[in-house]
Enzyme design. Sequence first.
Site, mmCIF file in Angstrom:
data_model
loop_
_atom_site.group_PDB
_atom_site.id
_atom_site.type_symbol
_atom_site.label_atom_id
_atom_site.label_comp_id
_atom_site.label_asym_id
_atom_site.label_seq_id
_atom_site.Cartn_x
_atom_site.Cartn_y
_atom_site.Cartn_z
ATOM 1 N N GLY A 20 9.842 -8.078 1.466
ATOM 2 C CA GLY A 20 10.085 -7.483 2.781
ATOM 3 C C GLY A 20 10.297 -8.557 3.836
ATOM 4 N N ILE A 88 9.578 -6.883 -4.276
ATOM 5 C CA ILE A 88 8.216 -7.401 -4.371
ATOM 6 C C ILE A 88 7.594 -7.262 -2.983
ATOM 7 C CG2 ILE A 88 8.532 -8.952 -6.346
ATOM 8 C CD1 ILE A 88 8.761 -11.277 -4.390
ATOM 9 N N GLY A 89 6.422 -6.691 -2.939
ATOM 10 C CA GLY A 89 5.828 -6.459 -1.630
ATOM 11 C C GLY A 89 4.339 -6.253 -1.709
ATOM 12 N N ASP A 204 -4.393 -4.673 1.165
ATOM 13 C CA ASP A 204 -5.501 -4.068 1.899
ATOM 14 C C ASP A 204 -5.961 -2.826 1.145
ATOM 15 O OD1 ASP A 204 -3.858 -1.773 3.675
ATOM 16 O OD2 ASP A 204 -2.739 -3.599 3.278
HETATM 17 N N1 HPA Z 1 0.353 1.153 4.651
HETATM 18 C C1 HPA Z 1 1.669 1.103 4.523
HETATM 19 N N2 HPA Z 1 2.305 0.068 4.026
HETATM 20 C C2 HPA Z 1 1.575 -0.996 3.665
HETATM 21 C C3 HPA Z 1 0.193 -1.000 3.779
HETATM 22 C C4 HPA Z 1 -0.448 0.135 4.297
HETATM 23 O O1 HPA Z 1 -1.675 0.197 4.416
HETATM 24 N N3 HPA Z 1 -0.247 -2.207 3.344
HETATM 25 C C5 HPA Z 1 0.843 -2.903 2.982
HETATM 26 N N4 HPA Z 1 1.938 -2.177 3.165
#
Ligand code: HPA
Length: 234
Positions: A20, A88-89, A204
């Site tokens: 991204g 990839i993200g 996260d």
């Molecule tokens: N929400 C949406 N997209 C995301 C998140 C999330 O908590 N973390 C990384 N990409």
Amino acid sequence: MTPHIESRKEDISDTVIMPGDPLRAKFIAEHYLEDARLINSVRNCLAYTGKYKGKEVTVFASGMGIPSIGIYAYELYKFYDVKKIIRIGTCGTYQKELNLFDLILVSSSVSESNFGKVFGNDDSEKVDSSAILNQKLIEASNLLNKHLSIGNIYCSEAFYSMNSTLSPLVSKYQCLGVEMESFALFHIAKQLNKEASCLLAVSDSVVSKEETTSEEREKGLTDLIEVALTATII
Ligand code: HPA
């Protein structure tokens, strides 16, 4: 050239790794590719083509969200004859068993997004990744001894939400996590008969509220990058 990509056709490989973040594209080019050259900087959406272990690959940033990846993925498949895109993200996870930086290979992306309908008259709320490309990612993870969790992902249109309840799609499809791009990528690949996969690292946790810093996100994603790049040479 397209409105968003200044590259010549011969500058872009048929296989694209798509983070991204433009700075992650730069990081991958500088740390992993031989003879990497910058092939796009329109809107700072950085893209590089170089060689990974002797094989040509393009790393092209998508920006954030369905509309942004929708532009780049379409133009790459349609006007640059790209055959395979591996996104990839990072993602948030709903599963307490998953830890920060664990890897998720996305089987299907689910969303309330109208993208499929608007783009291709397809109102499917669930769209699959490429089984063939996924198999290469699984082989790559085995070769590198990295564990992959394989499952569905919820693709959200809003990072911030006033709604404290989760989308019903999350439990309906037992989603492992949430990100914001795969639904558009898979719908476009489906309509154009191309291959698309998505490999994510947990950044996260929706459950524990743990999160990684932006610096860790840029630099600490080596497993993610190495599995994806290895899949391109198998
Ligand atoms: N929400 C949406 N997209 C995301 C998140 C999330 O908590 N973390 C990384 N990409």
